[in-house]
Design a protein around this motif. Sequence first.
Motif, PDB file in Angstrom:
ATOM      1  N   UNK A  70       0.820  -1.211   0.000  1.00 19.59           N
ATOM      2  CA  UNK A  70       0.000   0.000   0.000  1.00 19.59           C
ATOM      3  C   UNK A  70       0.855   1.262   0.000  1.00 19.59           C
ATOM      4  N   UNK A  71       2.117   1.148   0.430  1.00 19.57           N
ATOM      5  CA  UNK A  71       3.011   2.308   0.491  1.00 19.57           C
ATOM      6  C   UNK A  71       4.178   2.177  -0.471  1.00 19.57           C
ATOM      7  N   UNK A  72       3.967   1.474  -1.572  1.00 20.00           N
ATOM      8  CA  UNK A  72       5.027   1.260  -2.564  1.00 20.00           C
ATOM      9  C   UNK A  72       5.304   2.507  -3.396  1.00 20.00           C
ATOM     10  N   UNK A  73       4.374   3.481  -3.388  1.00 23.97           N
ATOM     11  CA  UNK A  73       4.519   4.732  -4.156  1.00 23.97           C
ATOM     12  C   UNK A  73       4.768   4.446  -5.633  1.00 23.97           C
ATOM     13  N   UNK A 116       3.844  13.621  -4.327  1.00 22.75           N
ATOM     14  CA  UNK A 116       3.737  12.348  -5.036  1.00 22.75           C
ATOM     15  C   UNK A 116       5.094  11.783  -5.434  1.00 22.75           C
ATOM     16  N   UNK A 117       6.134  12.153  -4.709  1.00 19.49           N
ATOM     17  CA  UNK A 117       7.462  11.638  -5.022  1.00 19.49           C
ATOM     18  C   UNK A 117       8.045  10.938  -3.806  1.00 19.49           C
ATOM     19  N   UNK A 118       8.943  10.026  -4.069  1.00 18.93           N
ATOM     20  CA  UNK A 118       9.681   9.371  -2.995  1.00 18.93           C
ATOM     21  C   UNK A 118      11.103   9.902  -2.899  1.00 18.93           C
ATOM     22  N   UNK A 119      11.401  10.913  -3.719  1.00 20.33           N
ATOM     23  CA  UNK A 119      12.741  11.493  -3.803  1.00 20.33           C
ATOM     24  C   UNK A 119      12.783  12.763  -2.954  1.00 20.33           C
ATOM     25  N   UNK A 144      -3.968   2.760 -10.299  1.00 20.77           N
ATOM     26  CA  UNK A 144      -4.130   3.390  -8.991  1.00 20.77           C
ATOM     27  C   UNK A 144      -2.743   3.644  -8.407  1.00 20.77           C
ATOM     28  N   UNK A 145      -2.546   4.859  -7.869  1.00 20.45           N
ATOM     29  CA  UNK A 145      -1.275   5.165  -7.218  1.00 20.45           C
ATOM     30  C   UNK A 145      -1.396   4.820  -5.740  1.00 20.45           C
ATOM     31  N   UNK A 146      -0.478   3.971  -5.274  1.00 17.30           N
ATOM     32  CA  UNK A 146      -0.467   3.615  -3.854  1.00 17.30           C
ATOM     33  C   UNK A 146       0.704   4.328  -3.187  1.00 17.30           C
ATOM     34  N   UNK A 147       0.428   4.909  -2.036  1.00 20.35           N
ATOM     35  CA  UNK A 147       1.432   5.688  -1.309  1.00 20.35           C
ATOM     36  C   UNK A 147       0.753   6.414  -0.175  1.00 20.35           C
ATOM     37  N   UNK A 148       1.338   7.516   0.261  1.00 24.37           N
ATOM     38  CA  UNK A 148       0.735   8.271   1.358  1.00 24.37           C
ATOM     39  C   UNK A 148      -0.497   9.034   0.938  1.00 24.37           C
TER      40      UNK A 148
END
Length: 405
Positions: free
Chosen positions: A23-26, A186-189, A390-394
């Motif tokens: 669910x938090x793979x972003x 929407x970034x993990x960077x 679907x975007x999964x992340x925060x």
Amino acid sequence: MATAPASTLPSHVPPELAVALPLYARKRVSECPQETLIPEMHATLPPICYVTNIFPGDQPGWLVKSYEDTMEMLRDPDNFTKNGMGKWAQNINENWLVIPTEADPPIHTDYRKALNPSFAPQKMSALRDQVRERAQTLIAKFKDRGSCDFVDEFSEKYPINIVLDLLGLPQERMEQFLVWEKEMLHTNDWEVRGNAVRQVKNYLLEEIEDRRKNPRDDYITRIFDFEVDGRKWNEDEVFGHCFNLYLGGLDTVTSLLGNIFCFLARYPERQAELRENPGKIVLAVEEFLRAFAPVTAFRIAAKEIEICGQKVMPGEYISVATPVTGYDPTYYENPQEIRFDRKAPHISLGGGIHKCLGMHLARLELQIAVEEFMKSLPEFRIKDGFDVSYFVGNIQHVPELELQW
């Protein structure tokens, strides 16, 4: 569910509680998380677990999955702080707070006392015609075409139109604002995220300085008269509040709308139910808020504390996972069923002292969007040949949504 190597865990974290969650793979996935990932989490995870990728940048924290346990935390600001929770200032080596979101009592009480009148239900209701006009204007551009790119042509622009009107910021800067918003949320960077924070800060400080020199009849100008602890707000507080409105106003409603309209497009019988009974829309929006809550936020343990029998140490992050709590089977009857008459409470707009400042505006925007689509367009569906992702992340959202009618 992937497990984390025991050697990387703090000594108080049992290895069997450590997990990296999809669910938090972003990233984009093809399966609807509300129908697959989240129910699986409730079926397989313990009441609390240590999620190694729960915070942006794949940083760890505790996931609390039940409604009641989460509400207990939200009602306890003494043991669970929000100070610096989003790491926005820390990421650029500064120390301002997002106001009032990252403030704790007692000063939080003074902030909300100053802010609440501007966001009271009657104040937001007075914006009804303006909000409806924004929705109608956007829909008019594509309603005769027979199709639309819902995210690009409606759900991104609609709430930002309204927030820019509220703040007195130029509509022509919308495209740039959306770029910054995506880079922050929407970034993990963390480098990308930090660069966007700097650019937003510089822009907002320019606007704030302009209002000081050239006051206007707008919200930013009025902030200069707000008081806390018997004094006017300082520069960091004025900026921190503008930053809060920028963050909250640009993304949450957009994400909710994408999830809601994807559901309505996939299940025409539910769309028909609202078309035939428009009086259900107000309650339907509350159910949509429960079922499609997009945001996993956090609290920080202020001291060593026990949650669900597990030791949590000072400084550790604990989730307020609204997409997960909304599907708690111990609290909601048949949570996967979308029921327009459910009338159940939810924490999708926060809880406790940090109930969302803009919750009345968010509800109004959602209600009017559904109303106007039902009135203006015939039955819509997913466009032929388009595959929803679907975007999964925060922030759970639908990045693109092609509709046709």
